[in-house]
Motif scaffolding. Sequence first.
Motif, PDB file in Angstrom:
ATOM      1  N   ASP A 147       0.833  -1.205   0.000  1.00 10.77           N
ATOM      2  CA  ASP A 147       0.000   0.000   0.000  1.00 10.77           C
ATOM      3  C   ASP A 147       0.867   1.256   0.000  1.00 10.77           C
ATOM      4  N   ARG A 148       1.885   1.258   0.868  1.00 16.03           N
ATOM      5  CA  ARG A 148       2.784   2.411   0.953  1.00 16.03           C
ATOM      6  C   ARG A 148       3.487   2.675  -0.383  1.00 16.03           C
ATOM      7  N   LEU A 149       3.902   1.583  -1.043  1.00 14.49           N
ATOM      8  CA  LEU A 149       4.687   1.722  -2.271  1.00 14.49           C
ATOM      9  C   LEU A 149       3.833   2.077  -3.479  1.00 14.49           C
ATOM     10  N   THR A 150       2.561   1.654  -3.469  1.00 11.26           N
ATOM     11  CA  THR A 150       1.756   1.867  -4.680  1.00 11.26           C
ATOM     12  C   THR A 150       0.526   2.739  -4.413  1.00 11.26           C
ATOM     13  N   PHE A 151      -0.444   2.183  -3.690  1.00 12.94           N
ATOM     14  CA  PHE A 151      -1.749   2.842  -3.592  1.00 12.94           C
ATOM     15  C   PHE A 151      -1.700   4.180  -2.868  1.00 12.94           C
ATOM     16  N   LYS A 152      -0.814   4.301  -1.881  1.00 12.28           N
ATOM     17  CA  LYS A 152      -0.809   5.528  -1.093  1.00 12.28           C
ATOM     18  C   LYS A 152      -0.543   6.754  -1.968  1.00 12.28           C
ATOM     19  N   SER A 153       0.474   6.636  -2.822  1.00 12.44           N
ATOM     20  CA  SER A 153       0.789   7.800  -3.656  1.00 12.44           C
ATOM     21  C   SER A 153      -0.288   8.005  -4.718  1.00 12.44           C
ATOM     22  N   LEU A 154      -0.903   6.895  -5.175  1.00 12.23           N
ATOM     23  CA  LEU A 154      -1.992   7.026  -6.145  1.00 12.23           C
ATOM     24  C   LEU A 154      -3.183   7.733  -5.515  1.00 12.23           C
ATOM     25  N   ARG A 155      -3.463   7.393  -4.247  1.00 16.77           N
ATOM     26  CA  ARG A 155      -4.563   8.049  -3.525  1.00 16.77           C
ATOM     27  C   ARG A 155      -4.337   9.546  -3.436  1.00 16.77           C
ATOM     28  N   SER A 156      -3.095   9.924  -3.047  1.00 17.42           N
ATOM     29  CA  SER A 156      -2.834  11.352  -2.856  1.00 17.42           C
ATOM     30  C   SER A 156      -2.882  12.096  -4.183  1.00 17.42           C
ATOM     31  N   ARG A 157      -2.698  11.352  -5.295  1.00 13.69           N
ATOM     32  CA  ARG A 157      -2.796  12.000  -6.607  1.00 13.69           C
ATOM     33  C   ARG A 157      -4.224  11.957  -7.145  1.00 13.69           C
ATOM     34  N   GLY A 158      -5.117  11.325  -6.388  1.00 11.34           N
ATOM     35  CA  GLY A 158      -6.517  11.280  -6.800  1.00 11.34           C
ATOM     36  C   GLY A 158      -6.796  10.324  -7.946  1.00 11.34           C
TER      37      GLY A 158
END
Lengths: 285, 234
Positions: free
Chosen positions: A76-87
């Motif tokens: 999650d930290r490596l993939t989805f987290k940054s995707l979430r913050s980018r919307g």
Amino acid sequence: MQLLANGIIMGAIISVGAVGLTLVSRILHFFYFGYAGMLVFGAYFTLTFFNFVELPLVVSLLLSIGLLAALAIAIDRLTFKSLRSRGTGPFGMMVVGIGLELLLRSSVRLIWGSDVMRFELPIKRALVFPFDVRITTNQLIIIGASLLLMYLLHLFLDMTKIGKAMRATADNIELAKVKGIDTEKVIMWTWGLAAISAGAAGFFLALDTRLVPIMGWKLLLPLFAAVILGGVGNPYGAVVGGMVIGLSQEISAGFMAPSYKPAVAFVIMTLTLLVKPSGLFGRGG
Amino acid sequence: MPLLEAKDVVSGYGKVEILHDVSVHVDEEEMVSIIGPNGSGKSTLMKTIFGLLNAWEGEVNFEGRDITGFKPNEIVREGLCYVPQESNIFPTLTVEENLDMGAFIRTDDYSEELQNVYELFPALTKKKDQQVGNLSGGQQQMVAMGSALMLNPSILLLDEPTAGLAPNLAQMILERIKDINDTGVAILIVEQNAREALKLSNRGYVLAMGKNKFTGKSDDLLDNEEVGKLYLGG
């Protein structure tokens, strides 16, 4: 009657797995295909601790769940987290999830190979119940442990502050933020809960059958069907949905070729989406 | 010094600018209405104040501190609470659990606030353990406001609290809002029942096309011919 018993066993396995999947799907707003990989890793981790490190079975399972939670949170930290913050939208997330599933499945092949593996347990004769129903002790353990696990999950979701916050976030993530809930923290907890759910379901499935890298992928369709039938985001719905799918699949084997089992799950899922997309316990259309 | 002040705020969605230099302020214990036609930027202003949208220009001050750019979960800790217009409850949680979530950031005992909410909205007492999604629209609105009161905020931002309610229920909700205001909680309210809201408020702002159009004491706005004709339905 034997089919009914098989259905309950399969239903228990699907129910346990569906609880984690339904919460992950709702809180992260997409269907996570990598969940199949989590099931497989859960099973293989437990097998490794048990067969090779020779730890007791329960200890192996707990260690495996811990490891799985760490892996899920790291992913999650490596993939989805940054995707979430980018919307990034649900479609993009889902594609990444499918990629992760391929990666996870291939990693299993790489680490443990493609050969069929089993838990090295002494073979016991199945217990014979009335109506000539045969159930092995392992299967009884699966049913008992599933019930216990689901009860513990219920207590967690119902009684603890973070459990309530998790249900609140599943209901309405924007409002959860407005209330001051740290939704990123809730997401971490959700991955932890998903690890328990996926780890246990993967282990139960492996205990009842055997371990192959594709086992998680095969269980994913019934899991999605259970999640949709119960209403996405509703852990109690997922338990009922899991039981319904498990029973329907096994009972269908009484009058259809067993290879049609996945089709049964697919038909139920499609009918749910057509008739009541919010699931059995969802509100509105 | 005003309790809450939005100064020359420019904001919008994506690349679309909705608010063009809007300024509002609320003094302590004051009740202030924002009225205006649909699309005039009332909700956008509320969301920008609460950090759900970024202010492109201008600033938001609370108790003299600059809170521009704060995230909602930081703003709620400052003593501002916000009740959105839609999806302002957790439908699968019970009434009591919704109130618990209102008090989420608190680590102390909040049984007194819980008691106060049930006294303010007695209809909720019997429904404590029911899922909020199964309650009526009016009761859901009570839960939404009750949840926002759990933190003893010094100001409450309410976005169309009576939307979709029957007139008698809407009137009841507005009266409860006045009761809340009477306990010393400042209120900034966006309301479609403009006339009723103004009657209860100290002051009001009229927004149109994302700009300040009129502002003044409620009585003056209610008497103003142009405001009456254009924004209060004659």
